[in-house]
Design an enzyme around this catalytic site. Structure first.
Site, PDB file in Angstrom:
ATOM      1  N   TYR A 135     -60.979  36.808 -10.456  1.00 46.10           N
ATOM      2  CA  TYR A 135     -61.528  35.489 -10.736  1.00 46.10           C
ATOM      3  C   TYR A 135     -60.519  34.441 -10.308  1.00 46.10           C
ATOM      4  O   TYR A 135     -59.318  34.623 -10.527  1.00 46.10           O
ATOM      5  CB  TYR A 135     -61.791  35.330 -12.239  1.00 46.10           C
ATOM      6  CG  TYR A 135     -62.176  33.923 -12.654  1.00 46.10           C
ATOM      7  CD1 TYR A 135     -63.507  33.542 -12.741  1.00 46.10           C
ATOM      8  CD2 TYR A 135     -61.195  32.970 -12.940  1.00 46.10           C
ATOM      9  CE1 TYR A 135     -63.860  32.256 -13.109  1.00 46.10           C
ATOM     10  CE2 TYR A 135     -61.546  31.677 -13.304  1.00 46.10           C
ATOM     11  CZ  TYR A 135     -62.879  31.336 -13.389  1.00 46.10           C
ATOM     12  OH  TYR A 135     -63.230  30.050 -13.741  1.00 46.10           O
ATOM     13  N   GLU A 154     -64.800  27.066  -8.179  1.00 49.54           N
ATOM     14  CA  GLU A 154     -64.725  28.340  -8.896  1.00 49.54           C
ATOM     15  C   GLU A 154     -65.196  29.486  -8.007  1.00 49.54           C
ATOM     16  O   GLU A 154     -66.290  29.424  -7.433  1.00 49.54           O
ATOM     17  CB  GLU A 154     -65.588  28.268 -10.159  1.00 49.54           C
ATOM     18  CG  GLU A 154     -65.442  29.464 -11.076  1.00 49.54           C
ATOM     19  CD  GLU A 154     -66.288  29.329 -12.336  1.00 49.54           C
ATOM     20  OE1 GLU A 154     -67.484  28.979 -12.231  1.00 49.54           O
ATOM     21  OE2 GLU A 154     -65.748  29.572 -13.430  1.00 49.54           O
TER      22      GLU A 154
END
Lengths: 293, 395
Positions: free
Chosen positions: B116, B204
């Site tokens: 991530y 993101e």
């Protein structure tokens, strides 16, 4: 006494030849603020409201001895205006401008921190010490001199709180608008420290709002470092997550920055909570009365 | 402002961030053609909506997921057919879901590990930061809540960007093999540069994939932009997809107003964001439900305020309106004049409660009193809230 500004503060306005800058320069003059000049690049030599206009902040400081500036420069150029004020060594820089890109402020912050200047704002109503000095856009008449220190992330909500205090007979030492942007020059903690040290401030009222964690940090600070009674209100208890509520900084994201979390932290620090925005003045009064017992 | 995944990937590719080849499709035929053109054995067909959680979300009335793998052109067409024009419900859309108007057909890749990463401005640090975690492909908020030690954070200067050594610190903590450190450096540095150069507010990448051949690639991309900086990025402003936005919010933005639609029955018109939020809270505190957040701002003129009334009245759920003004820059006379104007041109079919305070309050009250407009005046916040809640309940 008071914090940040008083009757001796000498103020210039950056962006004085703009419509808004001129309007509020006159408003501050009417209030009795010692406005000593203004800055607009390319307009040096002109006069606004009988005040001299300079091309650069450095010239304005050299000529007027200004020790505070009020910035109304449009958003695209405002970060540069802040940097110029800091470079000229002005101790108090108050940025009213709304809509400055966050990255521009991220560039400004380290410069401010490395300097001796204090930045208030941007996207704030300004600072007022009632009866002495008003730097900003707040309506002067709602304030009254006294001993409550007021600080807030929102403009009109501050007016509301100040009005309630005034109606209840609680005057204010100084009222500080911190600003509604994600990155602002001064935090609740910075101002709490000043209020705590100011003998003329006897109690503190703070208005926070959803987004970020400034209120939680303030609560932690109050717990350990503030001896004076504190009351607080948090705006946005009914705001949905993921939506920006007007202010660029007022957004609940990733489950963070909720009103509940902030209220819990403030309560835990022994701060008196205003349940409704109509209760801000009375919450302050309750906190003061509780301390007198 | 939000954009779609395929738009974000175009921007990232141009900025040197590794992404997979892909094509956007608006019909099943286009999806099939995209599969063929991409020429990989497997493609992902992904619904394009302004909300996350698509992989686990499903279409109302069918078992179609928001993201599915296709092994042939016919397969891609079938999945696209199952998504296009349908309503997708994900954890982020709410139960009403969002209509899928386009899909993104993207080449597959060999996944070794899922990570991530995100770039955002950390308010506490006062600078942008790169966040990374070994917990890729999952709900990062869960990770932050339960295992915050798994989240790595590296602040960086907007102009210098992330330093090379910071990418090595991250690569080591993420447990990336040494052979992939150059790829990680390239990925993280180009990502942080893109964040700054494009004035993003959030970038993101979830998941960020370590491929079997040691490369790094952005498998998903979510990008939002700082509205205050769009003036200097016309090409990004042009990516706005109004079909994904609440029409009344788009209309308000065009008029320079700040409006957020909510689900209640009491319309609110307020000056200042903090007071507008507080007014919603006040309505709720007295048993009502706010229909919206609306901040007319400090410098609004009669035309803008009239448009604000129109927008509130366009919401059919609104049963009463509360006007709460504390005049600072905004003068009470401006609001009063606009209110009279709006009642003439729009017509109020619901009760209107008005509370004025601040600059030019007496003159403002006089304008209202002499106009003949049917309004309920209120003194103070509590009085205003009680009156508007009662008025909405009586309708």
């Amino acid at each position: 006494m008071s914090i940040l500004v008083n009757r001796d503060t000498r103020v210039i306005c950056q962006g004085i030849t703009g419509k808004v800058g001129e309007f509020h320069t006159r408003g501050c003059l009417d209030y009795g603020t010692r406005m000593v000049g203004g800055v607009t690049p390319g307009k040096g030599g002109e006069k606004i409201a009988d005040l001299p206009v300079f091309d650069t902040v450095a010239e304005a400081v050299a000529s007027t001895g200004a020790n505070a500036t009020m910035i109304f420069v449009p958003p695209a150029f405002a970060a540069d205006a802040i940097l110029e004020a800091v470079d000229a060594g002005i101790p108090l820089v108050i940025a009213i401008t709304e809509g400055i890109p966050v990255i521009d402020m991220a560039r400004v912050m380290p410069v401010v921190h490395a300097s001796k200047s204090r930045l208030i704002g941007p996207n704030c109503p300004g600072v007022i010490t009632p009866g002495q000095c008003k730097i900003g856009i707040m309506p002067g008449y709602i304030h009254t001199p006294g001993h409550v220190g007021v600080m807030s992330r929102s403009g009109t909500l501050t007016y509301e709180a100040v009005w309630q205090l005034t109606q209840l007979g609680h005057g204010q030492s100084t009222c500080v608008g911190l600003g509604g942007d994600p990155l602002v020059g001064s935090s609740f903690i910075d101002i709490l420290a000043l209020f705590e040290a100011d003998p003329d401030t006897h109690s503190i009222l703070m208005m926070g709002e959803i987004g970020g964690s400034a209120e939680e940090e303030a609560a932690e600070y109050v717990k350990h470092h503030v001896s004076k009674p504190v009351a607080a209100f948090i705006a946005g208890q009914t705001a949905p997550p993921g939506k920006r509520m007007g202010h660029a900084g007022a957004i609940i994201s990733g489950g963070k920055g909720t009103a509940e979390a902030k209220l819990a932290a403030l309560r835990d620090a022994g701060i008196e909570i205003a349940a409704s925005p109509a209760d801000m003045g009375t919450a302050m009064a309750r906190a003061i009365a509780a301390r007198k017992k | 402002m939000k954009i779609h995944e395929f738009q974000a990937k175009d921007l990232l590719r141009a900025a040197g961030v590794p992404v997979l080849a892909g094509k956007v499709a608006r019909t099943p035929e286009e999806a099939a053609a995209a599969f063929t053109a991409l020429g990989t054995p497997v493609c992902a067909v992904k619904a394009q909506i302004h909300a996350g959680g698509r992989g686990k979300g499903s279409v109302i009335g069918s078992s179609q997921r928001g993201v599915e793998l296709a092994k042939s052109a016919a397969d891609a067409a079938r999945i696209a057919k199952g998504l296009l024009g349908q309503t997708l419900v994900t954890i982020q859309t709410g139960p009403e879901g969002q209509v899928v108007r386009q899909v993104f057909v993207e080449s597959g890749c060999q996944i070794e590990r899922e990570l991530y990463c995100a770039v955002l401005v950390d308010r506490r640090v006062g600078s942008p930061v790169l966040i990374a975690s070994t917990a890729g492909g999952v709900d990062i908020e869960e990770v932050a809540a339960h295992t915050p030690e798994l989240i790595l954070s590296e602040p960086f200067d907007p102009d210098r960007g992330l330093a090379a050594y910071q990418t090595r610190v991250l690569a080591a903590k993420l447990g990336l093999p040494h052979t992939s450190w150059r790829a990680a450096e390239q990925f993280f540095r180009s990502l942080t540069k893109a964040f700054v150069a494009l004035d993003a507010s959030l970038l993101e990448i979830n998941p960020l994939v370590l491929t079997k051949d040691g490369g790094m690639v952005a498998l998903d991309a979510k990008m939002t932009f700082d509205d205050n900086a769009l003036f200097r990025h016309k090409h990004i402003a042009a990516l706005r997809d109004e079909a994904e936005e609440e029409p009344a919010e788009t209309r308000a933005a065009a008029a320079g107003l700040s409006y957020v639609k909510l689900n209640g029955t009491i319309g609110c018109l307020v000056n200042g964001a903090g007071l507008a939020m507080s007014t919603m809270d006040l309505v709720k505190y007295h048993g009502g439900e706010p229909a919206n957040f609306l901040d007319v701002g400090g410098g609004a003129d009669v035309k803008q305020v009239t448009e604000a009334f129109r927008i509130i009245l366009s919401d059919k759920h609104v049963k009463a309106i509360l006007v709460n003004i504390f005049g600072g820059i905004m003068r009470c006379t401006t609001i009063a004049t606009a209110l009279v104007e709006a009642s003439k041109t729009v017509g109020f079919n619901v009760p209107l409660v008005v509370r004025l305070e601040g600059t030019e309050v007496e003159e403002g009250k006089k304008i209202l009193a002499t106009s003949g407009t049917a309004i309920i005046t209120a003194d103070g916040l509590t009085d205003a809230a009680k009156k508007v809640v009662a008025a909405a309940a009586a309708v």
